[in-house]
Scaffold this active site. Structure first.
Site, PDB file in Angstrom:
ATOM      1  N   HIS A   1     -80.095 -12.119  18.167  1.00 56.26           N
ATOM      2  CA  HIS A   1     -80.535 -11.906  19.545  1.00 56.26           C
ATOM      3  C   HIS A   1     -79.277 -11.656  20.391  1.00 56.26           C
ATOM      4  CE1 HIS A   1     -82.122 -13.220  23.510  1.00 56.26           C
ATOM      5  NE2 HIS A   1     -83.318 -13.018  23.011  1.00 56.26           N
TER       6      HIS A   1
ATOM      7  N   ASP B   1     -78.779 -20.772  15.514  1.00 55.93           N
ATOM      8  CA  ASP B   1     -79.668 -20.471  16.634  1.00 55.93           C
ATOM      9  C   ASP B   1     -81.089 -20.773  16.155  1.00 55.93           C
ATOM     10  OD1 ASP B   1     -81.469 -19.312  18.340  1.00 55.93           O
ATOM     11  OD2 ASP B   1     -80.458 -17.382  18.481  1.00 55.93           O
TER      12      ASP B   1
ATOM     13  N   GLN C   1     -86.155 -19.694  17.437  1.00 56.00           N
ATOM     14  CA  GLN C   1     -87.448 -19.308  16.837  1.00 56.00           C
ATOM     15  C   GLN C   1     -87.843 -20.238  15.696  1.00 56.00           C
ATOM     16  OE1 GLN C   1     -89.510 -17.093  18.008  1.00 56.00           O
ATOM     17  NE2 GLN C   1     -88.182 -16.134  19.507  1.00 56.00           N
TER      18      GLN C   1
ATOM     19  N   LYS D   1     -89.879 -22.517  24.230  1.00 54.20           N
ATOM     20  CA  LYS D   1     -90.468 -21.879  23.042  1.00 54.20           C
ATOM     21  C   LYS D   1     -91.137 -22.904  22.137  1.00 54.20           C
ATOM     22  CE  LYS D   1     -87.084 -18.146  22.913  1.00 54.20           C
ATOM     23  NZ  LYS D   1     -87.753 -16.902  23.295  1.00 54.20           N
TER      24      LYS D   1
ATOM     25  N   CYS E   1     -84.464  -7.889  22.786  1.00 49.02           N
ATOM     26  CA  CYS E   1     -83.085  -8.391  22.950  1.00 49.02           C
ATOM     27  C   CYS E   1     -82.327  -8.366  21.634  1.00 49.02           C
ATOM     28  CB  CYS E   1     -83.073  -9.814  23.523  1.00 49.02           C
ATOM     29  SG  CYS E   1     -83.753  -9.920  25.154  1.00 49.02           S
TER      30      CYS E   1
HETATM   31  N1  PMP Z   1     -82.247 -16.600  20.106  1.00 50.54           N
HETATM   32  C1  PMP Z   1     -83.419 -16.157  19.656  1.00 50.54           C
HETATM   33  C2  PMP Z   1     -83.599 -15.917  18.196  1.00 50.54           C
HETATM   34  C3  PMP Z   1     -84.465 -15.933  20.555  1.00 50.54           C
HETATM   35  O1  PMP Z   1     -85.632 -15.468  20.114  1.00 50.54           O
HETATM   36  C4  PMP Z   1     -84.260 -16.181  21.932  1.00 50.54           C
HETATM   37  C5  PMP Z   1     -85.354 -15.942  22.958  1.00 50.54           C
HETATM   38  N2  PMP Z   1     -86.064 -14.766  22.797  1.00 50.54           N
HETATM   39  C6  PMP Z   1     -83.023 -16.660  22.348  1.00 50.54           C
HETATM   40  C7  PMP Z   1     -82.043 -16.864  21.405  1.00 50.54           C
HETATM   41  C8  PMP Z   1     -82.718 -16.938  23.784  1.00 50.54           C
HETATM   42  O2  PMP Z   1     -83.479 -17.995  24.269  1.00 50.54           O
HETATM   43  P1  PMP Z   1     -83.504 -18.345  25.819  1.00 50.54           P
HETATM   44  O3  PMP Z   1     -83.801 -17.080  26.546  1.00 50.54           O
HETATM   45  O4  PMP Z   1     -84.600 -19.367  25.940  1.00 50.54           O
HETATM   46  O5  PMP Z   1     -82.167 -18.906  26.160  1.00 50.54           O
END
Ligand code: PMP
Length: 402
Positions: free
Chosen positions: A122, A199, A202, A225, A361
């Site tokens: 991401h 990270d 997910q 999430k 993203c």
């Molecule tokens: N890493 C991953 C794999 C994600 O899916 C996301 C959110 N789509 C993020 C990081 C970022 O999370 P946040 O916007 O809640 O900080």
């Protein structure tokens, strides 16, 4: 077996309609809906407890502090950390990773040092390292993917060098649904004396997290999430590393003693928590983690994996369907013929079906796949096979319009 209908009653929003149709919410990878108990806990704190934490001698401040620190203990249990000193509250995964890039970067990364990322990250696990790169001339190396959408572990092994200082990688891909073999990756990195950041944005809603069993050095996830509120997240870090890292932000709470000549830092985890924390959100997060834990990951995984298998199978019945990645769990990215992902998403929305469209993203991953974007359906514990059927019927209807 989960009683999904009973679970759905905990989430009032699932009963609403959009455009006169029952809502089919399949955008859980972006954010999950909140059970009533999470919202109630936060409302109760605002209405009956509210006071700033840590600083007050008065009753309400002490009660708010107790709730906030109890939430930290709930998070510690959720990820099985050794100590609450290793649990830092942040605004989310993004801030957690920025904290590590900035602070670990300052302590341990010098010109010419290397950080390994993967091609499925991401943006929040790419750009913080590029920001660091603008200050310190670090080298970013990228683990490539196989055509099935998995990490190429042989290629990964070849990326380590004597200058590698950190590997930062996602547990579950938010686009491909790949569950990465993070335990193996961590072992491989540790064989090269390289610490690892996971990270888990997910992963947290779908898989049990055990930082001691994984032996990861850092782990980040977001409250929103995993059925919790927005604006709160977690960074787990090994105490030995956090101790050697400088503060990320300065302000109240993170200090020991302040003078214009010399300022000292507070103990962990407060060294990394400048300013008033969102203590109401931490209460909500704790309630969400308790909610998930009470249902239990064995039942959640059984339901979600069965649902994902069913959805893949039903989607593959659609002519010209292309699914990207293995969808190990809860995420399916697809395109249908030459229908633009935005058109498909917009028309599905008119049928009451909420999906996400675009690059999610993860632009470098889109480049690797040779596409601009996908439609993504992502599931949570309250989704049903009937909702998958509605999605399949919806896509069929859209297909006939083109
Ligand atoms: N890493 C991953 C794999 C994600 O899916 C996301 C959110 N789509 C993020 C990081 C970022 O999370 P946040 O916007 O809640 O900080």
């Amino acid at each position: 077996m989960l009683d999904i209908q009973e679970i759905r009653r905990d989430f009032p929003i699932l009963a609403r309609e959009v455009y006169g149709r029952p809502l089919v919410y399949l955008d859980n990878g972006a954010t999950t809906q909140k059970p009533r108990c999470v919202v109630d806990a936060m409302t109760d704190e605002y209405l009956n407890v509210n006071a700033n934490v840590h600083r007050g001698v008065h009753y309400l401040s002490q009660q708010a502090t107790e709730l906030h620190e109890a939430a930290r203990e709930t998070v510690r249990r959720f990820v099985n950390a050794r100590s609450t000193a290793e649990i830092i509250f942040t605004r989310g995964t993004t801030e957690s990773i920025n904290l590590v890039a900035s602070s670990f970067g300052q302590a341990f990364l010098h010109d010419g040092d290397e950080v390994i990322l993967t091609a499925m990250e991401h943006h929040s696990n790419i750009v913080p390292w590029q920001l660091l790169q603008a200050r310190t001339r670090i080298v970013i190396k990228v683990c490539p993917l196989t055509d099935e959408g998995r990490l190429d572990l042989e290629a990964l092994e070849g990326l380590f060098s004597s200058r590698t200082r950190l590997l930062s990688c996602t547990y579950v891909s938010n686009v491909l649904g790949t569950i990465n073999p993070v335990a193996d990756i961590i072992r491989m990195a540790h064989d090269h004396q390289v610490p690892v950041l996971i990270d888990a944005a997910q992963a947290a809603p779908h898989l049990p997290l055990d930082v001691q069993a994984l032996d990861c050095d850092f782990l980040a996830f977001s409250g929103h999430k995993v059925y919790g509120p927005t604006g709160v997240g977690v960074l787990y870090g090994k105490e030995t590393l956090l101790d050697q890292m400088p503060p990320y932000m300065g302000g109240g709470e993170m200090i020991g003693k302040v003078s214009f000549e010399h300022t000292t830092w507070n103990q962990l985890p407060y060294k990394f928590e400048a300013g008033t924390p969102d203590y109401v959100a931490t209460t909500g997060l704790a309630r969400a983690l308790d909610y998930v834990s009470a249902i239990g990951f064995p039942a959640i995984m059984e339901h979600e994996q069965e649902l994902t298998r069913y959805a893949r199978q039903r989607l593959m019945e659609i002519p010209a369907m292309r699914i990207f990645g293995p969808s190990d769990d809860s995420v399916i990215s697809f395109l249908v013929g030459d229908i633009h992902h935005l058109d498909l998403g917009t028309l599905l929305d008119r049928l009451g079906i909420a999906v996400r469209t675009g690059h999610h993203c993860a632009e470098p991953l889109m480049h690797r796949l040779g596409i601009e974007g996908t439609v993504r359906a992502s599931f949570a514990l309250y989704n049903t096979k009937e909702e998958v059927d509605t999605l399949v019927k919806g896509i069929d209807r859209v297909r006939q319009m083109f």
